[in-house]
Design a protein around this motif. Structure first.
Motif, PDB file in Angstrom:
ATOM      1  N   GLY A  67      33.903 119.062  52.748  1.00 20.15           N
ATOM      2  CA  GLY A  67      32.693 118.394  53.237  1.00 20.15           C
ATOM      3  C   GLY A  67      32.618 118.244  54.744  1.00 20.15           C
ATOM      4  N   PHE A  68      33.501 118.939  55.474  1.00 25.37           N
ATOM      5  CA  PHE A  68      33.464 118.774  56.925  1.00 25.37           C
ATOM      6  C   PHE A  68      32.340 119.581  57.578  1.00 25.37           C
ATOM      7  CE2 PHE A  68      37.909 117.512  56.057  1.00 25.37           C
ATOM      8  CZ  PHE A  68      37.848 116.243  56.605  1.00 25.37           C
ATOM      9  N   THR A  69      31.800 120.565  56.856  1.00 20.63           N
ATOM     10  CA  THR A  69      30.708 121.352  57.451  1.00 20.63           C
ATOM     11  C   THR A  69      29.429 120.530  57.497  1.00 20.63           C
ATOM     12  OG1 THR A  69      31.691 123.416  56.707  1.00 20.63           O
ATOM     13  CG2 THR A  69      29.339 123.476  57.219  1.00 20.63           C
ATOM     14  N   ASP A  70      29.090 119.908  56.371  1.00 15.65           N
ATOM     15  CA  ASP A  70      27.819 119.148  56.340  1.00 15.65           C
ATOM     16  C   ASP A  70      28.030 117.638  56.401  1.00 15.65           C
ATOM     17  OD1 ASP A  70      28.905 118.733  53.882  1.00 15.65           O
ATOM     18  OD2 ASP A  70      27.419 119.872  52.763  1.00 15.65           O
ATOM     19  N   LYS A  71      29.271 117.231  56.622  1.00 12.94           N
ATOM     20  CA  LYS A  71      29.620 115.796  56.714  1.00 12.94           C
ATOM     21  C   LYS A  71      29.349 115.035  55.414  1.00 12.94           C
ATOM     22  CE  LYS A  71      30.220 116.590  61.181  1.00 12.94           C
ATOM     23  NZ  LYS A  71      30.719 117.966  61.126  1.00 12.94           N
ATOM     24  N   GLU A  72      29.321 115.772  54.311  1.00 13.71           N
ATOM     25  CA  GLU A  72      29.228 115.140  52.981  1.00 13.71           C
ATOM     26  C   GLU A  72      30.629 115.208  52.389  1.00 13.71           C
ATOM     27  OE1 GLU A  72      26.260 114.339  51.119  1.00 13.71           O
ATOM     28  OE2 GLU A  72      24.926 114.715  52.817  1.00 13.71           O
ATOM     29  N   TYR A  73      31.472 114.296  52.823  1.00 12.10           N
ATOM     30  CA  TYR A  73      32.894 114.390  52.488  1.00 12.10           C
ATOM     31  C   TYR A  73      33.163 114.210  51.003  1.00 12.10           C
ATOM     32  CZ  TYR A  73      32.973 113.577  57.502  1.00 12.10           C
ATOM     33  OH  TYR A  73      32.745 113.673  58.849  1.00 12.10           O
ATOM     34  N   SER A  74      34.126 114.993  50.497  1.00 13.11           N
ATOM     35  CA  SER A  74      34.512 114.811  49.090  1.00 13.11           C
ATOM     36  C   SER A  74      35.922 115.347  48.882  1.00 13.11           C
ATOM     37  CB  SER A  74      33.538 115.554  48.180  1.00 13.11           C
ATOM     38  OG  SER A  74      33.713 116.940  48.350  1.00 13.11           O
ATOM     39  N   LEU A  75      36.550 114.862  47.812  1.00 18.42           N
ATOM     40  CA  LEU A  75      37.879 115.376  47.468  1.00 18.42           C
ATOM     41  C   LEU A  75      37.689 116.511  46.476  1.00 18.42           C
ATOM     42  CD1 LEU A  75      39.996 112.122  46.879  1.00 18.42           C
ATOM     43  CD2 LEU A  75      39.905 113.573  48.902  1.00 18.42           C
ATOM     44  N   PRO A  76      37.984 117.754  46.874  1.00 13.78           N
ATOM     45  CA  PRO A  76      37.766 118.869  45.953  1.00 13.78           C
ATOM     46  C   PRO A  76      38.791 118.877  44.836  1.00 13.78           C
ATOM     47  CG  PRO A  76      38.759 119.631  47.994  1.00 13.78           C
ATOM     48  CD  PRO A  76      38.516 118.173  48.180  1.00 13.78           C
ATOM     49  N   LYS A  77      38.388 119.494  43.714  1.00 11.97           N
ATOM     50  CA  LYS A  77      39.333 119.628  42.592  1.00 11.97           C
ATOM     51  C   LYS A  77      40.334 120.721  42.928  1.00 11.97           C
ATOM     52  CE  LYS A  77      36.269 118.054  38.959  1.00 11.97           C
ATOM     53  NZ  LYS A  77      34.926 118.098  39.578  1.00 11.97           N
ATOM     54  N   GLU A  78      41.479 120.653  42.260  1.00  8.06           N
ATOM     55  CA  GLU A  78      42.566 121.614  42.468  1.00  8.06           C
ATOM     56  C   GLU A  78      42.051 123.062  42.382  1.00  8.06           C
ATOM     57  OE1 GLU A  78      45.764 120.719  43.245  1.00  8.06           O
ATOM     58  OE2 GLU A  78      46.048 122.884  43.520  1.00  8.06           O
ATOM     59  N   GLN A  79      41.179 123.284  41.369  1.00  6.96           N
ATOM     60  CA  GLN A  79      40.653 124.625  41.133  1.00  6.96           C
ATOM     61  C   GLN A  79      39.791 125.115  42.297  1.00  6.96           C
ATOM     62  OE1 GLN A  79      42.101 126.129  38.846  1.00  6.96           O
ATOM     63  NE2 GLN A  79      40.952 128.032  39.211  1.00  6.96           N
ATOM     64  N   GLU A  80      39.016 124.186  42.877  1.00  4.71           N
ATOM     65  CA  GLU A  80      38.171 124.535  44.030  1.00  4.71           C
ATOM     66  C   GLU A  80      39.039 124.904  45.236  1.00  4.71           C
ATOM     67  OE1 GLU A  80      34.511 121.936  44.860  1.00  4.71           O
ATOM     68  OE2 GLU A  80      35.769 120.680  43.571  1.00  4.71           O
ATOM     69  N   VAL A  81      40.121 124.162  45.413  1.00  5.20           N
ATOM     70  CA  VAL A  81      41.027 124.445  46.538  1.00  5.20           C
ATOM     71  C   VAL A  81      41.626 125.835  46.362  1.00  5.20           C
ATOM     72  CG1 VAL A  81      43.155 123.741  47.727  1.00  5.20           C
ATOM     73  CG2 VAL A  81      41.549 122.002  46.929  1.00  5.20           C
ATOM     74  N   LYS A  82      42.031 126.128  45.145  1.00  3.73           N
ATOM     75  CA  LYS A  82      42.635 127.438  44.845  1.00  3.73           C
ATOM     76  C   LYS A  82      41.663 128.574  45.147  1.00  3.73           C
ATOM     77  CE  LYS A  82      46.272 127.309  41.391  1.00  3.73           C
ATOM     78  NZ  LYS A  82      46.482 127.181  39.973  1.00  3.73           N
ATOM     79  N   LEU A  83      40.431 128.374  44.681  1.00  4.08           N
ATOM     80  CA  LEU A  83      39.407 129.412  44.876  1.00  4.08           C
ATOM     81  C   LEU A  83      39.141 129.609  46.374  1.00  4.08           C
ATOM     82  CD1 LEU A  83      37.348 131.307  43.499  1.00  4.08           C
ATOM     83  CD2 LEU A  83      35.694 129.432  43.631  1.00  4.08           C
ATOM     84  N   ALA A  84      38.963 128.507  47.088  1.00  8.82           N
ATOM     85  CA  ALA A  84      38.699 128.608  48.528  1.00  8.82           C
ATOM     86  C   ALA A  84      39.882 129.286  49.228  1.00  8.82           C
ATOM     87  CB  ALA A  84      38.447 127.221  49.114  1.00  8.82           C
ATOM     88  N   LEU A  85      41.094 128.911  48.821  1.00 10.81           N
ATOM     89  CA  LEU A  85      42.294 129.484  49.459  1.00 10.81           C
ATOM     90  C   LEU A  85      42.369 130.998  49.280  1.00 10.81           C
ATOM     91  CD1 LEU A  85      45.383 127.134  48.927  1.00 10.81           C
ATOM     92  CD2 LEU A  85      44.459 128.005  51.074  1.00 10.81           C
ATOM     93  N   SER A  86      41.828 131.477  48.154  1.00 21.16           N
ATOM     94  CA  SER A  86      41.880 132.924  47.908  1.00 21.16           C
ATOM     95  C   SER A  86      41.003 133.686  48.910  1.00 21.16           C
ATOM     96  CB  SER A  86      41.461 133.239  46.471  1.00 21.16           C
ATOM     97  OG  SER A  86      40.074 133.007  46.321  1.00 21.16           O
TER      98      SER A  86
END
Ligand code: AMP
Ligand code: MG
Length: 313
Positions: free
Chosen positions: A116-135
């Protein structure tokens, strides 16, 4: 060299009395550019206009928030022939990626988005989202064609974010333009990224560093023809369940960097080096950060760790 621990973060420009230096006046102008206040101080009235015009030009090339910037178009298309300036910054970013063993990585865009740092709508992403983004993260997946300045992503969905290096480069460009226009002396402060051209009417420019966990500040820096950048966990962050999540991400974990460092100030000859090194050292932590710094003999740094602040409270 790494110089001990100095409490501090945002760099505040000190307006010391000019008496004793000169009767000449200093002009001060401010404009919002690159998402921050850019302040210009110079004895030459024309300096501010030159600086603002140049920073705006660089912002229009590198900002991911400007839909028509080269970086936004590259992010959309996955391949683009870019200008020499953009090509230079991307190549330099890759160098810092390699020098920092991946801690500095401009391809963190997808991670910056999910936290959420791009649009300042902060949130804690799920593990799966982190994995996908990391790929989608890894500057080794950016390909450069030296012959035609074409930059290409090897996998679709990658996204560059030059937030950790663009301001430093922009200030370097501004200083170059000032020199071309015979401006001999100027101080530019762009939200913690500072460039000093020449000195202040015969004495060094002075800036102070603020305590990252308080409103006070301590530690001053004297600057002449040098640049300073500070990366810290106070500039953009959110708190959930008493825990702080800051905007500098560790590309190895996909999460906000947790190196124990809360602020790094780097002093270097140029703004790009100071900017990139400060971010990289923030991610790497004190020991590994110091090892990286050794590769840049002209640069020095001041690091504050969380434990330094706790022990003073
Ligand atoms: P700075 O304030 O110069 O340390 O830059 C921080 C900004 O750079 C963040 O707000 C992100 O846009 C981006 N960023 C975050 N983590 C990294 C990283 N590990 N490497 C490069 N850029 C990053
Ligand atoms: Mg930086």
């Amino acid at each position: 060299m790494l110089k001990g621990k100095v409490p501090g973060f945002i760099l505040w420009i000190l307006f010391f009395s000019l008496s004793g230096c000169s009767n000449q006046r200093l002009y001060k102008d401010t404009e919002v550019l690159m998402g921050t206040f850019v302040e210009v101080i110079s004895a030459q009235k024309e300096a501010a206009g030159i600086v603002f015009t140049e920073i705006r030009r660089v912002e229009n090339l590198l900002s991911k928030y400007k839909p028509e910037s080269e970086i936004s178009r590259l992010n959309r298309l996955g391949e683009l022939k870019v200008s020499p300036d953009t090509y230079y910054v991307l190549k330099k970013s890759k160098e810092f990626f390699e020098a920092s063993a991946g801690a500095f990585d401009i391809s963190v865009g997808p991670l910056v988005d999910i936290w959420g740092f791009t649009d300042k709508e902060y949130s804690l992403p799920k593990e799966q989202e982190v994995k996908l983004a990391l790929s989608l993260v890894g500057s080794d997946k950016i390909i450069f064609n030296e012959e035609n300045n074409v930059v290409k992503f090897t996998i679709p969905g990658m996204k560059l974010d030059l937030g950790a290096i663009a301001k430093g480069f922009a200030l370097d460009c501004a200083v170059k333009r000032l020199r071309q226009n015979q401006v001999k002396s100027c101080l530019i402060n762009a939200g913690g990224q500072v460039c000093a051209l020449g000195d202040k009417l015969g004495v060094p420019w002075e800036i102070v560093i603020q305590n990252p966990r308080g409103r006070d500040f301590s530690g001053t820096l004297k600057l002449k023809d040098s640049s300073v950048a500070t990366s810290g966990d106070y500039q953009q962050y959110f708190v959930r369940d008493g825990r702080r999540y800051a905007h500098i991400l560790d590309p190895r974990t996909g999460r906000p960097a947790q190196s124990g460092v809360i602020s790094v100030t780097v002093i270097a000859k140029d703004g790009l080096t100071a900017d990139a090194l400060a971010t990289a050292m923030f991610v790497l932590g004190k020991e590994k950060g110091a090892a990286l710094l050794k590769q840049f003999p002209e640069a020095e740094a001041r690091i504050i760790e969380e434990k330094d602040v706790q022990s003073r409270q």
